[in-house]
Write an enzyme that holds these catalytic residues in place. Structure first.
Site, PDB file in Angstrom:
ATOM      1  N   SER A 192     -27.193  80.524   4.957  1.00 23.22           N
ATOM      2  CA  SER A 192     -28.505  80.873   4.393  1.00 23.22           C
ATOM      3  C   SER A 192     -29.001  82.201   4.966  1.00 23.22           C
ATOM      4  O   SER A 192     -28.899  82.457   6.176  1.00 23.22           O
ATOM      5  CB  SER A 192     -29.519  79.773   4.731  1.00 23.22           C
ATOM      6  OG  SER A 192     -30.820  80.207   4.377  1.00 23.22           O
TER       7      SER A 192
ATOM      8  N   LYS B  37     -33.458  69.317  -2.486  1.00 20.12           N
ATOM      9  CA  LYS B  37     -34.624  69.801  -3.242  1.00 20.12           C
ATOM     10  C   LYS B  37     -35.350  68.703  -4.015  1.00 20.12           C
ATOM     11  O   LYS B  37     -36.564  68.788  -4.191  1.00 20.12           O
ATOM     12  CB  LYS B  37     -34.210  70.936  -4.176  1.00 20.12           C
ATOM     13  CG  LYS B  37     -33.887  72.231  -3.431  1.00 20.12           C
ATOM     14  CD  LYS B  37     -33.675  73.375  -4.394  1.00 20.12           C
ATOM     15  CE  LYS B  37     -33.545  74.687  -3.638  1.00 20.12           C
ATOM     16  NZ  LYS B  37     -33.614  75.855  -4.512  1.00 20.12           N
TER      17      LYS B  37
ATOM     18  N   ASN C 225     -38.805  73.637  -2.834  1.00 20.44           N
ATOM     19  CA  ASN C 225     -38.033  74.497  -1.923  1.00 20.44           C
ATOM     20  C   ASN C 225     -38.869  74.990  -0.747  1.00 20.44           C
ATOM     21  O   ASN C 225     -38.377  75.741   0.084  1.00 20.44           O
ATOM     22  CB  ASN C 225     -37.415  75.686  -2.677  1.00 20.44           C
ATOM     23  CG  ASN C 225     -38.430  76.772  -3.000  1.00 20.44           C
ATOM     24  OD1 ASN C 225     -39.623  76.522  -3.029  1.00 20.44           O
ATOM     25  ND2 ASN C 225     -37.946  77.976  -3.237  1.00 20.44           N
TER      26      ASN C 225
ATOM     27  N   ASP D 253     -39.400  79.595  -6.334  1.00 19.25           N
ATOM     28  CA  ASP D 253     -38.329  80.376  -6.973  1.00 19.25           C
ATOM     29  C   ASP D 253     -38.810  81.096  -8.233  1.00 19.25           C
ATOM     30  O   ASP D 253     -38.487  82.268  -8.451  1.00 19.25           O
ATOM     31  CB  ASP D 253     -37.147  79.475  -7.350  1.00 19.25           C
ATOM     32  CG  ASP D 253     -36.213  79.225  -6.178  1.00 19.25           C
ATOM     33  OD1 ASP D 253     -36.257  79.986  -5.201  1.00 19.25           O
ATOM     34  OD2 ASP D 253     -35.429  78.255  -6.257  1.00 19.25           O
TER      35      ASP D 253
ATOM     36  N   GLY E 174     -26.948  79.530 -17.758  1.00 18.65           N
ATOM     37  CA  GLY E 174     -26.958  78.514 -16.709  1.00 18.65           C
ATOM     38  C   GLY E 174     -28.124  77.570 -16.925  1.00 18.65           C
ATOM     39  O   GLY E 174     -29.099  77.921 -17.626  1.00 18.65           O
TER      40      GLY E 174
ATOM     41  N   ALA F 235     -31.806  76.983 -10.373  1.00 21.34           N
ATOM     42  CA  ALA F 235     -32.353  78.342 -10.484  1.00 21.34           C
ATOM     43  C   ALA F 235     -32.745  78.632 -11.928  1.00 21.34           C
ATOM     44  O   ALA F 235     -33.818  79.181 -12.198  1.00 21.34           O
ATOM     45  CB  ALA F 235     -31.325  79.357  -9.987  1.00 21.34           C
TER      46      ALA F 235
HETATM   47  P1  NAP Z   1     -26.694  74.850  -9.742  1.00 19.66           P
HETATM   48  O1  NAP Z   1     -27.935  74.042  -9.786  1.00 19.66           O
HETATM   49  O2  NAP Z   1     -25.447  74.285  -9.140  1.00 19.66           O
HETATM   50  O3  NAP Z   1     -26.353  75.323 -11.260  1.00 19.66           O
HETATM   51  C1  NAP Z   1     -25.218  76.084 -11.524  1.00 19.66           C
HETATM   52  C2  NAP Z   1     -25.196  76.454 -13.008  1.00 19.66           C
HETATM   53  O4  NAP Z   1     -24.121  77.356 -13.213  1.00 19.66           O
HETATM   54  C3  NAP Z   1     -24.959  75.277 -13.937  1.00 19.66           C
HETATM   55  O5  NAP Z   1     -25.675  75.474 -15.117  1.00 19.66           O
HETATM   56  C4  NAP Z   1     -23.455  75.363 -14.203  1.00 19.66           C
HETATM   57  O6  NAP Z   1     -23.062  74.892 -15.474  1.00 19.66           O
HETATM   58  C5  NAP Z   1     -23.228  76.846 -14.178  1.00 19.66           C
HETATM   59  N1  NAP Z   1     -21.855  77.191 -13.776  1.00 19.66           N
HETATM   60  C6  NAP Z   1     -21.269  76.933 -12.585  1.00 19.66           C
HETATM   61  N2  NAP Z   1     -20.011  77.438 -12.563  1.00 19.66           N
HETATM   62  C7  NAP Z   1     -19.825  78.002 -13.784  1.00 19.66           C
HETATM   63  C8  NAP Z   1     -18.729  78.682 -14.380  1.00 19.66           C
HETATM   64  N3  NAP Z   1     -17.583  78.879 -13.716  1.00 19.66           N
HETATM   65  N4  NAP Z   1     -18.863  79.127 -15.655  1.00 19.66           N
HETATM   66  C9  NAP Z   1     -20.016  78.936 -16.333  1.00 19.66           C
HETATM   67  N5  NAP Z   1     -21.094  78.305 -15.817  1.00 19.66           N
HETATM   68  C10 NAP Z   1     -20.994  77.848 -14.558  1.00 19.66           C
HETATM   69  O7  NAP Z   1     -26.936  76.214  -8.955  1.00 19.66           O
HETATM   70  P2  NAP Z   1     -28.311  77.028  -8.816  1.00 19.66           P
HETATM   71  O8  NAP Z   1     -29.000  76.612  -7.577  1.00 19.66           O
HETATM   72  O9  NAP Z   1     -29.030  76.974 -10.096  1.00 19.66           O
HETATM   73  O10 NAP Z   1     -27.752  78.501  -8.523  1.00 19.66           O
HETATM   74  C11 NAP Z   1     -27.082  79.266  -9.533  1.00 19.66           C
HETATM   75  C12 NAP Z   1     -26.794  80.674  -9.000  1.00 19.66           C
HETATM   76  O11 NAP Z   1     -28.003  81.370  -8.762  1.00 19.66           O
HETATM   77  C13 NAP Z   1     -26.027  80.689  -7.660  1.00 19.66           C
HETATM   78  O12 NAP Z   1     -25.095  81.740  -7.689  1.00 19.66           O
HETATM   79  C14 NAP Z   1     -27.092  80.978  -6.635  1.00 19.66           C
HETATM   80  O13 NAP Z   1     -26.584  81.675  -5.513  1.00 19.66           O
HETATM   81  C15 NAP Z   1     -28.036  81.864  -7.437  1.00 19.66           C
HETATM   82  N6  NAP Z   1     -29.423  81.778  -6.955  1.00 19.66           N
HETATM   83  C16 NAP Z   1     -30.024  82.930  -6.563  1.00 19.66           C
HETATM   84  C17 NAP Z   1     -31.338  82.910  -6.159  1.00 19.66           C
HETATM   85  C18 NAP Z   1     -31.996  84.177  -5.750  1.00 19.66           C
HETATM   86  O14 NAP Z   1     -33.057  84.110  -5.126  1.00 19.66           O
HETATM   87  N7  NAP Z   1     -31.468  85.335  -6.081  1.00 19.66           N
HETATM   88  C19 NAP Z   1     -32.046  81.683  -6.119  1.00 19.66           C
HETATM   89  C20 NAP Z   1     -31.404  80.518  -6.528  1.00 19.66           C
HETATM   90  C21 NAP Z   1     -30.080  80.588  -6.943  1.00 19.66           C
HETATM   91  P3  NAP Z   1     -22.898  73.314 -15.823  1.00 19.66           P
HETATM   92  O15 NAP Z   1     -24.303  72.788 -15.974  1.00 19.66           O
HETATM   93  O16 NAP Z   1     -22.174  73.372 -17.117  1.00 19.66           O
HETATM   94  O17 NAP Z   1     -22.134  72.712 -14.689  1.00 19.66           O
END
Ligand code: NAP
Length: 272
Positions: free
Chosen positions: A16, A67, A88, A103, A128, A132
């Protein structure tokens, strides 16, 4: 201000960036506060909330997989966290602990504060449908976006995320990127070591804003494609820093030193 300790709880939590961001901010304001990453196994979120109570921690950040679980262990929950079913950030509200979700506000600040770009009246595509993506969809709806289309591998999850858009949501494929003003990647596609772009480059063009929530690497394949096609690229550091800034304000009551926080993230990412 008396010395305080804050935690981020998660599993895994050692990667983190939150300790780097918050400790840089505490130091910049000369606050005698310290922020630690604490590994808490799945199923033990309520114990961590009890620890916040007994130790009078200054505040707590919450990451995967806790969460949803912490939402059931706090005294009050903000409407935006309730709507997402995810918390969060824990703060003191009098003698009680409040659960919030920062977020979505962090995402909007990365557009409005950092780039002066207002999503009101604009068409958006969110790729996605995880935690997030759900926060981004709800925030865009609150900010007055005209339409919010969700594209996701599993269509059922896309429909549930689109339902957070106050009647302005839809489900489509990533090809819908060609028809929107704002494209947001909320999948891990393009993270360090992955050269794939979640959206075909030929669907991007001038006049668009393209946000990648992936922040490691800072310049992802999607952002490179956006730049090459004449769109405005926005990296994920802004959302990361601004969601932390909301927590910082709630805990300390002070204005967050956003530039210091952002520089700390960039320095940390460029050292590994
Ligand atoms: P999460 O709840 O696990 O959701 C992941 C999403 O990505 C799901 O919709 C999943 O699809 C999709 N996915 C995963 N692998 C994939 C692939 N190979 N091809 C296509 N779709 C794929 O994760 P999250 O917490 O939402 O985070 C998502 C991303 O955002 C991460 O990379 C995280 O580091 C980033 N993030 C950044 C911030 C920031 O502040 N910048 C904040 C939060 C998250 P399915 O539903 O079909 O499984």
């Amino acid at each position: 201000m008396s010395p305080r300790v804050c935690w981020v709880i998660g599993s895994p939590v050692e990667h983190s960036l939150s300790p780097v961001i918050h400790n840089a901010a505490f130091a910049a304001l000369d606050l005698d506060w310290t922020y630690f990453a604490v590994a808490v196994p799945e199923g033990r979120a309520a114990d961590a909330v009890a620890a916040m109570r007994s130790l009078r921690l200054g505040g707590m950040s919450v990451t995967m997989p806790h969460k949803s679980a912490v939402a059931g262990a706090v005294d009050t929950i903000t409407p935006r966290a309730e709507r997402l079913g995810a918390v969060n950030c824990l703060s003191w509200r009098g003698a009680g602990i409040e659960g919030d979700s920062t977020d979505g506000a962090g995402f909007l600040d990365s557009l409005l504060v950092d780039h002066g770009w207002d999503p009101a009246g604009r068409r958006a595509l969110v790729v996605g449908a995880g935690g997030a993506a759900r926060a981004v969809v709800a925030a865009l709806a609150d900010a007055g976006a005209a339409s919010i289309t969700v594209a996701n591998r599993h269509a059922g999850r896309a429909a549930r995320a689109a339902a957070l858009a106050d009647g302005r949501g839809a489900v489509a494929s990533v090809d819908a990127a060609a028809d929107v003003d704002l494209v947001v990647n909320a999948t891990p596609v393009g993270m360090a070591g992955d050269t794939a772009s979640p959206v075909p480059a030929e669907r991007l063009g001038a006049g668009q804003v393209v946000v990648d929530l992936v922040y490691d690497p800072i310049e992802t394949p999607l952002l490179g494609a956006a730049r090459a096609q004449g769109a405005m690229p926005v990296n994920g550091i802004g959302m990361l820093v601004h969601q932390a800034a909301h927590a910082f304000r709630a805990w300390t009551g002070e204005d967050p030193p956003v530039e210091v926080m952002s520089a700390a993230v960039v320095a940390s990412l460029s050292h590994h």
